[in-house]
Design a protein around this motif. Structure first.
Motif, mmCIF file in Angstrom:
data_model
loop_
_atom_site.group_PDB
_atom_site.id
_atom_site.type_symbol
_atom_site.label_atom_id
_atom_site.label_comp_id
_atom_site.label_asym_id
_atom_site.label_seq_id
_atom_site.Cartn_x
_atom_site.Cartn_y
_atom_site.Cartn_z
ATOM 1 N N TRP A 13 10.775 17.425 9.022
ATOM 2 C CA TRP A 13 11.412 17.499 10.324
ATOM 3 C C TRP A 13 10.547 16.731 11.317
ATOM 4 O O TRP A 13 9.331 16.909 11.376
ATOM 5 N N VAL A 14 11.183 15.909 12.114
ATOM 6 C CA VAL A 14 10.497 14.991 13.018
ATOM 7 C C VAL A 14 10.721 15.417 14.464
ATOM 8 O O VAL A 14 11.856 15.670 14.874
ATOM 9 N N PHE A 15 9.632 15.495 15.213
ATOM 10 C CA PHE A 15 9.697 15.723 16.653
ATOM 11 C C PHE A 15 9.388 14.401 17.333
ATOM 12 O O PHE A 15 8.382 13.765 17.034
ATOM 13 N N HIS A 16 10.247 13.996 18.244
ATOM 14 C CA HIS A 16 10.087 12.710 18.929
ATOM 15 C C HIS A 16 9.421 12.937 20.275
ATOM 16 O O HIS A 16 9.916 13.690 21.107
ATOM 17 N N PHE A 17 8.269 12.271 20.492
ATOM 18 C CA PHE A 17 7.571 12.322 21.771
ATOM 19 C C PHE A 17 7.606 10.930 22.387
ATOM 20 O O PHE A 17 7.079 9.974 21.818
ATOM 21 N N SER A 18 8.254 10.812 23.527
ATOM 22 C CA SER A 18 8.336 9.525 24.221
ATOM 23 C C SER A 18 7.352 9.530 25.379
ATOM 24 O O SER A 18 7.518 10.266 26.335
ATOM 25 N N GLY A 19 6.336 8.711 25.264
ATOM 26 C CA GLY A 19 5.327 8.665 26.305
ATOM 27 C C GLY A 19 5.494 7.445 27.193
ATOM 28 O O GLY A 19 4.808 6.459 27.034
ATOM 29 N N ASP A 26 12.694 4.088 21.151
ATOM 30 C CA ASP A 26 13.519 5.291 21.107
ATOM 31 C C ASP A 26 14.876 4.992 20.492
ATOM 32 O O ASP A 26 15.376 5.751 19.662
ATOM 33 N N ILE A 27 15.460 3.890 20.892
ATOM 34 C CA ILE A 27 16.773 3.503 20.376
ATOM 35 C C ILE A 27 16.694 3.213 18.884
ATOM 36 O O ILE A 27 17.567 3.613 18.114
ATOM 37 N N GLU A 28 15.638 2.531 18.441
ATOM 38 C CA GLU A 28 15.490 2.227 17.017
ATOM 39 C C GLU A 28 15.243 3.497 16.200
ATOM 40 O O GLU A 28 15.727 3.621 15.079
ATOM 41 N N LEU A 29 14.491 4.439 16.766
ATOM 42 C CA LEU A 29 14.258 5.700 16.070
ATOM 43 C C LEU A 29 15.559 6.487 15.920
ATOM 44 O O LEU A 29 15.853 7.032 14.856
ATOM 45 N N LEU A 30 16.354 6.514 16.962
ATOM 46 C CA LEU A 30 17.644 7.199 16.885
ATOM 47 C C LEU A 30 18.640 6.433 16.024
ATOM 48 O O LEU A 30 19.553 7.029 15.444
ATOM 49 N N ASP A 31 18.465 5.127 15.921
ATOM 50 C CA ASP A 31 19.321 4.314 15.060
ATOM 51 C C ASP A 31 19.143 4.700 13.596
ATOM 52 O O ASP A 31 20.058 4.557 12.797
ATOM 53 N N CYS A 32 17.968 5.211 13.249
ATOM 54 C CA CYS A 32 17.717 5.655 11.868
ATOM 55 C C CYS A 32 18.611 6.825 11.471
ATOM 56 O O CYS A 32 18.836 7.055 10.293
ATOM 57 N N HIS A 52 8.643 23.616 14.927
ATOM 58 C CA HIS A 52 9.360 23.459 13.671
ATOM 59 C C HIS A 52 9.087 22.112 13.016
ATOM 60 O O HIS A 52 9.572 21.861 11.924
ATOM 61 N N ALA A 53 8.335 21.244 13.673
ATOM 62 C CA ALA A 53 8.177 19.867 13.213
ATOM 63 C C ALA A 53 7.055 19.714 12.193
ATOM 64 O O ALA A 53 6.054 20.410 12.235
ATOM 65 N N ASP A 54 7.270 18.753 11.286
ATOM 66 C CA ASP A 54 6.255 18.360 10.314
ATOM 67 C C ASP A 54 5.657 17.004 10.667
ATOM 68 O O ASP A 54 4.577 16.661 10.211
ATOM 69 N N ILE A 55 6.398 16.225 11.458
ATOM 70 C CA ILE A 55 5.966 14.893 11.876
ATOM 71 C C ILE A 55 6.168 14.770 13.376
ATOM 72 O O ILE A 55 7.203 15.182 13.896
ATOM 73 N N ILE A 56 5.192 14.189 14.052
ATOM 74 C CA ILE A 56 5.344 13.840 15.463
ATOM 75 C C ILE A 56 5.458 12.322 15.521
ATOM 76 O O ILE A 56 4.519 11.614 15.150
ATOM 77 N N ALA A 57 6.605 11.827 15.965
ATOM 78 C CA ALA A 57 6.816 10.390 16.130
ATOM 79 C C ALA A 57 6.611 10.052 17.597
ATOM 80 O O ALA A 57 7.374 10.497 18.454
ATOM 81 N N VAL A 58 5.575 9.283 17.892
ATOM 82 C CA VAL A 58 5.234 8.934 19.267
ATOM 83 C C VAL A 58 5.677 7.510 19.542
ATOM 84 O O VAL A 58 5.315 6.591 18.808
ATOM 85 N N THR A 59 6.479 7.346 20.583
ATOM 86 C CA THR A 59 6.913 6.018 21.009
ATOM 87 C C THR A 59 6.431 5.785 22.428
ATOM 88 O O THR A 59 6.296 6.711 23.210
#
Length: 138
Positions: A13-19, A26-32, A52-59
C-alpha cells in the motif's frame, strides 16, 4: 517468514506525499492507477493514511515548511516502511537545488530505498521501482 512480510509481498500500500511539487510527478503517479498501466494487478494500491502504508512515495521538492511534516509522517508509519523518491526534485533537488526554500534532497531528511529519476518519471519506471521493492522482500 512472518505474517507482515508475507502480506507485504502480496499487497503493498502506497501513501503519496506531495512536497510542493509542480504536479507533473503527481499526475504520473496517479496515471499508474489507470487501466492502461493498472498498478493494482501487482496488489499495489494508494491509501489515504500513513498508518496503513508500506511505501511512502514522495514527489516534489521538500521545502522548509514540509520538512517537519514529512519527518512526522515517517515516524508515524508502521515499520518496515519503504521510501521512494519519485522524480528529479526529491532525488537531487532538481532545478530548485540551491534555492532558499528547499530543505535538501530527500535522502538528507529521511532514508530512501528507491530513486525514480526523471522530470516527470514515466509510469513504467514508477511501476518497475515499486515491483523491485516488492522483490526485495523475498
Amino acid at each position: 517468514m512472518g505474517f507482515k512480510e508475507n502480506a507485504l509481498k502480496r499487497s503493498l500500500w502506497v501513501f503519496h506525499f506531495s512536497g510542493g511539487s509542480c504536479n507533473n510527478c503527481d499526475i504520473e503517479l496517479l496515471d499508474c492507477l489507470t487501466p492502461r498501466y493498472d498498478l493494482e494487478r501487482f496488489g499495489i494500491e494508494l491509501v489515504g493514511s500513513i498508518r496503513h502504508a508500506d511505501i511512502i512515495a514522495v514527489t516534489g521538492i521538500v521545502n522548509r515548511q514540509c520538512k517537519p511534516r514529512l519527518e512526522k509522517i515517517y515516524k508515524q508509519a508502521s515499520k518496515p516502511v519503504f521510501v521512494v523518491a519519485c522524480g528529479a526534485c526529491p532525488c537531487t533537488g532538481g532545478i530548485f537545488k540551491n534555492s532558499y526554500h528547499t530543505a535538501g534532497p530527500l535522502d538528507e531528511i529521511i532514508p530512501v530505498d528507491a530513486y525514480i529519476p526523471g522530470c516527470p518519471p514515466k509510469p513504467e519506471a514508477i511501476i518497475s521501482a515499486i515491483v523491485k521493492l516488492r522483490n526485495k522482500l523475498e
